[in-house]
Design a protein around this motif. Sequence first.
Motif, PDB file in Angstrom:
ATOM      1  N   ILE A   2      14.654  52.026  -9.285  1.00 35.42           N
ATOM      2  CA  ILE A   2      14.597  53.253  -8.484  1.00 35.42           C
ATOM      3  C   ILE A   2      15.229  53.038  -7.114  1.00 35.42           C
ATOM      4  CG2 ILE A   2      13.084  54.953  -7.383  1.00 35.42           C
ATOM      5  CD1 ILE A   2      13.181  55.300 -10.348  1.00 35.42           C
ATOM      6  N   ASP A   3      14.916  51.891  -6.476  1.00 34.46           N
ATOM      7  CA  ASP A   3      15.452  51.642  -5.140  1.00 34.46           C
ATOM      8  C   ASP A   3      16.974  51.510  -5.173  1.00 34.46           C
ATOM      9  OD1 ASP A   3      15.274  49.259  -6.554  1.00 34.46           O
ATOM     10  OD2 ASP A   3      14.948  48.044  -4.766  1.00 34.46           O
ATOM     11  N   LYS A   4      17.498  50.943  -6.253  1.00 35.67           N
ATOM     12  CA  LYS A   4      18.961  50.808  -6.363  1.00 35.67           C
ATOM     13  C   LYS A   4      19.607  52.174  -6.583  1.00 35.67           C
ATOM     14  CE  LYS A   4      18.796  46.064  -8.141  1.00 35.67           C
ATOM     15  NZ  LYS A   4      17.346  45.907  -7.922  1.00 35.67           N
ATOM     16  N   GLN A  15      29.577  58.180   1.741  1.00 34.94           N
ATOM     17  CA  GLN A  15      30.962  57.801   1.431  1.00 34.94           C
ATOM     18  C   GLN A  15      31.485  56.712   2.365  1.00 34.94           C
ATOM     19  OE1 GLN A  15      33.519  61.241   0.988  1.00 34.94           O
ATOM     20  NE2 GLN A  15      31.983  62.366  -0.184  1.00 34.94           N
ATOM     21  N   HIS A  16      30.587  55.810   2.734  1.00 41.68           N
ATOM     22  CA  HIS A  16      30.944  54.717   3.648  1.00 41.68           C
ATOM     23  C   HIS A  16      29.882  53.635   3.496  1.00 41.68           C
ATOM     24  CE1 HIS A  16      31.504  52.492   7.404  1.00 41.68           C
ATOM     25  NE2 HIS A  16      32.699  53.066   7.518  1.00 41.68           N
ATOM     26  N   PHE A  17      30.295  52.410   3.177  1.00 40.46           N
ATOM     27  CA  PHE A  17      29.329  51.346   2.911  1.00 40.46           C
ATOM     28  C   PHE A  17      28.474  51.038   4.138  1.00 40.46           C
ATOM     29  CE2 PHE A  17      32.265  50.551  -0.611  1.00 40.46           C
ATOM     30  CZ  PHE A  17      31.379  50.289  -1.647  1.00 40.46           C
ATOM     31  N   GLY A  18      29.111  50.941   5.301  1.00 33.36           N
ATOM     32  CA  GLY A  18      28.364  50.621   6.513  1.00 33.36           C
ATOM     33  C   GLY A  18      27.354  51.692   6.876  1.00 33.36           C
ATOM     34  N   THR A  30      23.512  43.452   1.378  1.00 28.46           N
ATOM     35  CA  THR A  30      22.374  43.804   0.527  1.00 28.46           C
ATOM     36  C   THR A  30      22.679  45.053  -0.282  1.00 28.46           C
ATOM     37  OG1 THR A  30      20.783  42.807   2.044  1.00 28.46           O
ATOM     38  CG2 THR A  30      19.932  44.435   0.513  1.00 28.46           C
ATOM     39  N   LEU A  31      23.297  46.051   0.359  1.00 30.58           N
ATOM     40  CA  LEU A  31      23.679  47.279  -0.345  1.00 30.58           C
ATOM     41  C   LEU A  31      24.686  46.973  -1.449  1.00 30.58           C
ATOM     42  CD1 LEU A  31      23.693  50.449  -0.517  1.00 30.58           C
ATOM     43  CD2 LEU A  31      25.634  50.372   1.062  1.00 30.58           C
TER      44      LEU A  31
END
Length: 297
Positions: A2-4, A15-18, A30-31
């Motif tokens: 669920i957390d993922k 739309q941006h990893f950071g 971690t993401l």
Amino acid sequence: MIDKLEMFMVLAREQHFGHAAEECGVTQPTLSSALRQLEDHLGVVLVRRGSRYQGLTPEGERVLEWARHIVGSSRSMRDEMRAMRFGLTGQVQIAVIPTALSMVHELTTPFREKHPDVTFAVLSRTSIEIQALLDDLQIDVGITYLDNEPLGRVTSIPLYYERYHLVTSNFDHIGDRESITWREAAEFPLCLLTPDMQNRRIINQHLTEAGAKVSPTLESDSMIALFTHVHTGNWASIMPVKMVKEFSMHDRVKSIPIVEPDALHLVGMIAAKREPATPVVSALLKEAKGISELEPV
């Protein structure tokens, strides 16, 4: 899992990893690790990667739909268990189109009398933003137009019909007119909502159909800004009569029905179509039925 899925939903939204990592309260590695674990578990690539986020793959788009369903159901189960123990608690998130903001108290006041441990966050948003917020599980319900532009997969409760008046504080200019046509309304120096608002698109549609040119002299995303400019006597506006009445402005402005046509557009509450609904959404939909100005069918 669920957390993922929740992290994946945030990434799809930001739309941006950071930015997504910051929103989730984790580091970017971690993401990325959580995303790769989710991809390994499902056996598909979800995100197009390069030096930066490049969008979802077709598989990612489909997983996003499932993620919204699974995460929404998980939250609904958790909320229902909490409600069974403690009653309705926490903050209710409601997003509302600007022209309906003045009526929200009709919903929130009786709702909180029944559920005193609930607080509210009322957000002013466009109809498109409201739909996106519902899809991303960021609000409980929205109040928006029901009949003018397509809605997603939602449950809806009609509340009232929006009818349009020309609003001006220049009484001499309008005389004792009891109505005005859309074509005549276009001749006034108009201040209107910005084009991203559905109310503005509705007004544009009726003015265009009347053969009038749409050329406002001022635009704003705030109804308060429009009212203050109308009060100067130098501007007029086209507004829902319900909003004018809610603000008790009849002693300071003249509100004249616009005819040919006498246009009506339906405003109501929407919630994501999910069974079972969360306890708070079920309670909000029930309250909406109670305050509706329309006869049940």
